[in-house]
Design an enzyme around this catalytic site. Structure first.
Site, PDB file in Angstrom:
ATOM      1  N   HIS A 241       0.826  -1.232   0.000  1.00 19.92           N
ATOM      2  CA  HIS A 241       0.000   0.000   0.000  1.00 19.92           C
ATOM      3  C   HIS A 241       0.858   1.280   0.000  1.00 19.92           C
ATOM      4  O   HIS A 241       0.725   2.142  -0.854  1.00 19.92           O
ATOM      5  CB  HIS A 241      -0.863   0.026   1.265  1.00 19.92           C
ATOM      6  CG  HIS A 241      -1.788  -1.143   1.379  1.00 19.92           C
ATOM      7  ND1 HIS A 241      -2.818  -1.363   0.508  1.00 19.92           N
ATOM      8  CD2 HIS A 241      -1.831  -2.166   2.255  1.00 19.92           C
ATOM      9  CE1 HIS A 241      -3.456  -2.465   0.856  1.00 19.92           C
ATOM     10  NE2 HIS A 241      -2.881  -2.968   1.906  1.00 19.92           N
TER      11      HIS A 241
HETATM   12  O1  RIB Z   1      -4.850   0.149   4.865  1.00 24.20           O
HETATM   13  C1  RIB Z   1      -3.466   0.152   4.660  1.00 24.20           C
HETATM   14  C2  RIB Z   1      -2.793   1.203   5.469  1.00 24.20           C
HETATM   15  O2  RIB Z   1      -2.981   0.961   6.866  1.00 24.20           O
HETATM   16  C3  RIB Z   1      -1.269   1.214   5.269  1.00 24.20           C
HETATM   17  O3  RIB Z   1      -0.782   2.520   5.392  1.00 24.20           O
HETATM   18  C4  RIB Z   1      -0.780   0.356   6.406  1.00 24.20           C
HETATM   19  O4  RIB Z   1       0.554   0.668   6.787  1.00 24.20           O
HETATM   20  C5  RIB Z   1      -1.724   0.752   7.502  1.00 24.20           C
HETATM   21  O5  RIB Z   1      -1.257   1.982   8.037  1.00 24.20           O
END
Ligand code: RIB
Ligand code: CA
Length: 308
Positions: A241
């Protein structure tokens, strides 16, 4: 012939160093195109001071220059929401980093952001890889520096199609502090969103993880860290992500985007708010809709090759 000096993009990175944040920080440092003025840590995967220490360890691991790191106060904008440990106990799984001499800034993250923005002679992109609590506090407390923010690139939300009254998936970075998400959206600061579908499609599969492990020492550390990542959407590898959010700034050509109307909607059933992205309403943001997976993986391994 003298190598042409490229104009680096000035950025502040707000994160909650967890596992995918770590990959994102490495991509940012090794990209060679970002002037990372400050890293701040926020409410999120782990407490901000723990996330800040994780950040210092990652910066040490990748031999980054002394990029200043400041921790947030860990208090959500209005109320605590439950958080699940997806990144192992300390945020970087079970790997124990060697001690290092790096120290956090004494400033709170929000004041450090304001100082950095006020002192910058150019507008700064804020890359947010966590809940937006620090950003919301900055917007509320330091109006004098907001015109120095070029844009906010936010890893958050989902673009999956849902029925009109169905709840979109409560992505962590907004669901953890939805009131803070609302402040950012309503601030009018240019907002560009990198939704969870990017990190779910450009995930590192087990072959990528094995290649990571045998690449070098940094890769072997990452492979240990990856063992603790429990993203429920990605069963056959490691979600990326936050790495996708950094790649969107360093290599925007890897992405397709679309204007979108972003808002936060509260659901009693889960006692929090969710980022809702509506492509039919008047747009107030831009969201990524597609990522070039092979090119993203190439970027990742090119980064890793630059590590020791
Ligand atoms: O949903 C994904 C996000 O939530 C990413 O930034 C992960 O590191 C958590 O913070
Ligand atoms: Ca994160």
């Amino acid at each position: 012939m003298k190598k042409k000096e490229i104009k680096k993009i000035p950025v502040i990175i707000n994160c909650d160093t967890g596992i995918d944040d770590a990959v994102a920080l490495m991509l940012a440092v090794k990209s060679g195109v970002l002037d990372i003025k400050l890293i701040t840590t926020d409410v999120g995967n782990v407490e901000p001071v723990r996330a800040a220490k994780n950040t210092l360890n990652i910066l040490e691991l990748v031999g980054a220059p002394d990029i200043p790191v400041a921790a947030g106060d860990g208090k959500p904008l209005e109320k605590e929401r439950p958080r699940v440990a997806v990144h192992g106990n300390g945020g970087l799984g079970e790997y124990v980093f060697e001690k290092n001499s790096r120290r956090l800034l004494s400033d709170d993250a929000v004041d450090a952001m304001a100082n950095t923005l006020n002192e910058s002679d150019e507008r700064v992109t804020i890359i947010c890889l966590s809940p937006t609590t620090n950003l919301a506090k900055l917007i509320k407390k330091h109006k004098e520096c907001l015109d120095k923010i070029e844009r906010i690139v936010l890893m958050a939300g989902t673009i999956e199609d849902v029925e009109k009254d169905e709840m979109p998936y409560p992505e962590f970075n907004v669901a953890t502090d939805p009131e803070a998400g609302e402040v950012v959206i309503k601030s009018g600061i240019k907002l560009e969103i990198v939704p969870m579908e990017m990190g779910h499609t450009a995930y590192l599969d087990w072959e990528d993880v094995f290649k990571t492990k045998i690449e070098n020492h940094t890769g072997s550390v990452l492979e240990v860290v990856f063992r603790s990542y429990k993203d429920r959407h990605v069963k056959n590898g490691i979600a990326t992500h936050d790495g996708c959010a950094v790649a969107y700034v360093t290599n925007p050509e890897l992405f397709e985007t679309s204007p979108v109307c972003a808002s936060v909607k509260y659901y009693e059933s889960i006692k929090t708010g969710v980022l809702v992205m509506d492509f039919k309403k008047k747009p107030n943001a831009l969201t990524c809709t597609k990522i070039n997976i092979p090119k993203f993986k190439k970027l990742y391994f090119k980064m890793l090759e630059k590590c020791k």
